[in-house]
Motif scaffolding. Structure first.
Motif, PDB file in Angstrom:
ATOM      1  N   GLN A  25     -47.980  57.486 -53.589  1.00  0.00           N
ATOM      2  CA  GLN A  25     -49.260  57.836 -52.991  1.00  0.00           C
ATOM      3  C   GLN A  25     -49.725  56.731 -52.053  1.00  0.00           C
ATOM      4  O   GLN A  25     -49.549  55.552 -52.348  1.00  0.00           O
ATOM      5  N   SER A  26     -50.327  57.117 -50.921  1.00  0.00           N
ATOM      6  CA  SER A  26     -51.053  56.170 -50.066  1.00  0.00           C
ATOM      7  C   SER A  26     -52.402  55.910 -50.707  1.00  0.00           C
ATOM      8  O   SER A  26     -53.082  56.849 -51.131  1.00  0.00           O
ATOM      9  N   PHE A  80     -46.797  52.757 -54.229  1.00  0.00           N
ATOM     10  CA  PHE A  80     -47.991  52.872 -53.392  1.00  0.00           C
ATOM     11  C   PHE A  80     -47.733  52.320 -52.000  1.00  0.00           C
ATOM     12  O   PHE A  80     -47.029  51.327 -51.842  1.00  0.00           O
ATOM     13  N   GLU A  81     -48.340  52.977 -51.008  1.00  0.00           N
ATOM     14  CA  GLU A  81     -48.350  52.409 -49.666  1.00  0.00           C
ATOM     15  C   GLU A  81     -49.781  52.178 -49.202  1.00  0.00           C
ATOM     16  O   GLU A  81     -50.695  52.950 -49.541  1.00  0.00           O
ATOM     17  N   THR A  82     -49.931  51.091 -48.452  1.00  0.00           N
ATOM     18  CA  THR A  82     -51.247  50.652 -48.006  1.00  0.00           C
ATOM     19  C   THR A  82     -51.112  50.164 -46.560  1.00  0.00           C
ATOM     20  O   THR A  82     -50.020  50.184 -46.000  1.00  0.00           O
ATOM     21  N   ALA A 127     -57.204  47.447 -52.181  1.00  0.00           N
ATOM     22  CA  ALA A 127     -56.233  48.506 -52.496  1.00  0.00           C
ATOM     23  C   ALA A 127     -55.232  48.022 -53.551  1.00  0.00           C
ATOM     24  O   ALA A 127     -54.750  48.805 -54.374  1.00  0.00           O
ATOM     25  N   TYR A 128     -54.936  46.707 -53.540  1.00  0.00           N
ATOM     26  CA  TYR A 128     -53.980  46.184 -54.524  1.00  0.00           C
ATOM     27  C   TYR A 128     -54.580  46.175 -55.937  1.00  0.00           C
ATOM     28  O   TYR A 128     -53.855  46.230 -56.923  1.00  0.00           O
ATOM     29  N   VAL A 132     -45.178  48.204 -54.155  1.00  0.00           N
ATOM     30  CA  VAL A 132     -46.350  48.362 -53.304  1.00  0.00           C
ATOM     31  C   VAL A 132     -45.938  47.895 -51.912  1.00  0.00           C
ATOM     32  O   VAL A 132     -45.433  46.781 -51.744  1.00  0.00           O
ATOM     33  N   ASN A 133     -46.151  48.763 -50.958  1.00  0.00           N
ATOM     34  CA  ASN A 133     -45.617  48.539 -49.620  1.00  0.00           C
ATOM     35  C   ASN A 133     -46.744  48.534 -48.603  1.00  0.00           C
ATOM     36  O   ASN A 133     -47.411  49.552 -48.409  1.00  0.00           O
ATOM     37  N   THR A 134     -46.974  47.390 -47.965  1.00  0.00           N
ATOM     38  CA  THR A 134     -47.940  47.382 -46.865  1.00  0.00           C
ATOM     39  C   THR A 134     -47.219  47.759 -45.576  1.00  0.00           C
ATOM     40  O   THR A 134     -46.272  47.096 -45.157  1.00  0.00           O
TER      41      THR A 134
END
Lengths: 467, 250
Positions: free
Chosen positions: A247-248, A288-290, A313-314, A325-327
């Protein structure tokens, strides 16, 4: 509400509240100018940074940047704060905290113990006092390890998300890019497909494709189709092979709502996937993507700077003990991060903040064609993040994503980093690569004419094409 | 039997995907030819964004076709500002607004065509006039009254909202350069907005994408545009609702 001021060589600078202080202390980003909250001069920016350095860390427990009553992310941050873990730094100012982080004696163990005691606003604040090298040094000390079928984030390792996107989700096209990635040693973080269409059936078909490949070649890997969390819930309900839930996410309740999610639906999906019990070496299964700028883009930024909101967001992410977790740092465009310099800075900030908060941080080192950036800028950020100990980066065929129309990092870029920094893939995946003859025991890729068992899969894809 | 050449086999799969797979390596790195091919494609994409907009030739081309044409500028004075301030690219410069208000005429035009540079001037240079040549006969056949054609510099999609509002048009059509990719740097997008006025949401528009040589052909794009425009006139709306309807019809 507290106001802040700082006298810089006889000139008094005023900051109306904590969020204004943080925004003005932020390094230049086009998104903060677009929001109208950035420092109006370099002098004002440095005055804000001086003022921030004197701010007691505990201020962030007493004062919020987004109101507690209005925002469930703020409530999550405040309600889950671990006062005991915070104890070692409770008496410090933000400036003293920077010095403490850089101290020789602050090691991976100390950072891991501290993480639950830190709020994202504290971490964002200290990052604003840091040079790029500080962000690299402190992050390189932190170790955040996560596990599903591979172990990601160990010191000395660098993993990749293999990203075999195709503009029409054609299974053969996806399979071809997947095989190319595997033959280049990519995919130990996840094989993750961004689907072109928002379709449960299509996503399930791709998951089955990857799951069959995994089982046939006994690949220690996890797969993911990056579709909306509600779609993944439906795929789980229908019995599809879901490894990771994607999920974003963003740092405010409003921005999350714009993504069509809240914390409750993340809880639901996390629980549903845990019940599948598909992990072998661990059960970290959220992906997660941010990216900085997403809250402003959703008009839910509350006049808070984009870097502080990104760190928030983190705090959402860590609640679910994610695998990845991917920025996605340069995807959003030049109205938020204008050029290679801003993208580089944002990537280093995001990685640092994520690691300090205990999040298994990776980075999609990327840019769009209307940003003032090119592949050399990506090389620089790639190298810096490698030194900083990034958990994973993207592996896109030739760095060119033909579905999302942006440029990221290639399989070859990851191998460059592994070579130059002596990093190896995740241990389970490394052993598999050697078993399959893709790499030798020194991690070098086999020459292109050496047969591997994967060639059967390749011939099959080619055969489909011939038929 | 000679062992198969893995990279050659992978390269052969490029018939089924445009992805850059099977790249020959030097060590673990991409060998020279493919590295340069990437830089070539990126160079074209960069040029497509930054090539100066040749609005004079475009205006001349429009007048040659017997059209009344007006040049306008968005509130973004230059490319650097345009890229960082999308809000300014959605609004007209004050003097451009004045010019359009003066040009507004009775009776109310059915349609205003806007041609905007957007993120790819190359797309507009290559596609705007060929698309118009396919479109104009269809518009004349319908008998729709056209407002002056508006050529907009440093324009975003939503600029057509203010243009349409100033000219009092019932439907605004914005033909605009799309963000260039490595595979295609010259794609034109077409956006339709019913009842254009400042503040329209993106969900109130319909989009036809990838109009270019080698993409969606100009004649096909013109036919699709006419069909969507016809439906917009029938239903007096555009956007998500219109798209849903189209899917039901098909």
């Amino acid at each position: 509400m507290t106001t802040y001021r700082y006298d810089l060589d006889g000139v008094r600078h005023h900051f109306a509240d904590l969020r204004e202080l943080l925004a003005k202390a932020s390094l230049a980003k086009s998104g903060d100018y677009l929001a109208g909250i950035a420092a109006v001069s370099e002098e004002e920016r440095v005055a804000a940074r001086f003022a921030l350095a004197d701010l007691p860390l505990r201020t962030f427990l007493d004062e919020t940047v987004v109101p507690y009553e209005d925002d469930e992310v703020t409530r999550l941050i405040q309600d889950t704060h671990d006062a005991e873990a915070f104890a070692p730094v409770v008496h410090m100012t933000v400036g003293q905290f920077r010095d403490w982080l850089l101290d020789y004696s602050t090691d991976a163990v100390a950072l891991a113990a501290l993480a639950p005691g830190l709020t994202p606003e504290m971490v964002a604040a200290v990052s604003k006092l840091m040079r790029n090298q500080d962000l690299v040094l402190v992050a390189s000390k932190a170790e955040v390890v996560s596990r599903f079928r591979t172990t990601v984030g160990l010191h000395g390792r660098l993993s990749t998300r293999l990203q075999p996107n195709h503009p029409t989700d054609d299974p053969l096209g996806v399979a071809a890019s997947t095989l190319d990635g595997l033959l280049n040693g990519s995919g130990d973080a996840v094989i993750g497909i961004n689907p072109a269409t928002d379709n449960v059936q299509g996503a399930t078909r791709l998951l089955i494709l990857l799951d069959e490949l995994r089982q046939r070649y006994e690949i220690p890997m996890q797969s993911c189709v990056l579709t909306h969390v509600t779609n993944t819930l439906e795929i789980i309900a229908r019995g599809g092979p879901v490894d990771l839930v994607f999920q974003s996410i963003a740092g405010t309740e409003g921005a999350n709502r714009a993504f069509g999610i809240d914390l409750a639906v993340l809880d639901e999906a996390h629980q549903a996937a845990l019940e599948l019990g598909r992990g072998t070496v661990g059960d970290n299964l959220m992906y997660f993507e941010t990216g900085q700028g997403s809250a402003l883009s959703a008009d839910s930024h509350h006049d808070v700077d984009q870097q502080t909101l990104e760190a928030r967001a983190y705090a959402v992410a860590r609640t679910y003990s994610p695998l990845l977790v991917n920025t996605v740092v340069g995807f959003i465009g030049p109205e938020y991060l204008y050029d290679g310099k801003q993208i580089t800075r944002a990537g280093l900030e995001d990685h640092f903040c994520g690691k300090l908060l205990g999040v298994p941080m990776g980075c999609d080192i990327c840019y769009t064609n209307h940003a003032e950036a090119d592949q050399n800028d990506m090389d620089n950020l790639l190298t810096l993040l490698g030194v900083a100990g990034v958990n994973f980066i993207m592996g896109v065929p030739g760095a060119d994503d033909i579905m999302l129309y942006y440029q990221s990092t290639s399989f070859h870029d990851a191998n460059y980093l592994r070579q130059v920094l002596g990093r190896r893939p995740a241990p389970e995946f490394e052993a598999w690569l050697q078993r399959m003859g893709v790499t030798d025991t020194d991690g070098r890729l086999a020459p292109g004419d050496r047969p591997t068992p994967l060639l059967a899969a390749l011939a099959e894809v080619g055969g489909h094409e011939a038929a | 039997m000679k062992p198969p050449k893995v990279l050659d086999d992978l390269r052969a799969l490029r018939a089924i995907t445009a992805a850059r797979i099977g790249l020959p390596r030097a060590g673990s790195s991409i060998a020279t030819a493919d590295m340069l091919a990437f830089d070539r494609d990126h160079a074209r994409a960069r040029d497509a964004v930054h090539l100066p907009f040749d609005h004079a030739s475009l205006l001349a081309g429009l007048r040659e076709r017997g059209l009344v044409a007006i040049a306008v500028h968005s509130a973004a004075p230059d490319r650097a500002t345009y890229l960082q301030r999308p809000d300014l690219g959605r609004r007209l410069a004050a003097e451009s607004r004045e010019r359009l208000l003066v040009a507004a005429d009775d009776p109310v035009p059915e349609l205003v065509l806007v041609i905007a540079d957007g993120l790819s001037t190359a797309a507009v240079h290559g596609n705007a006039l060929p698309l118009l040549d396919a479109l104009l006969p269809l518009i004349r056949e319908r008998g729709w009254r056209l407002a002056p054609v508006v050529v907009a510099s440093q324009g975003r999609v939503a600029l057509a909202d203010e243009v349409g509002e100033c000219l009092g048009a019932r439907l605004a059509v914005n033909m605009i350069g799309e963000r260039p990719g490595l595979s295609a740097a010259d794609s034109l997008g077409i956006y339709l907005t019913w009842g254009p006025r400042v503040g329209r949401k993106d969900s109130e528009r319909n989009c036809i994408s990838n109009v270019r040589h080698g993409g969606l052909a100009h004649a096909e794009a013109a036919a699709l545009l006419m069909r969507l425009a016809g439906m917009a006139f029938t239903r007096q709306l555009s956007g998500v609702a219109l798209k849903d309807d189209r899917q039901l019809l098909e």
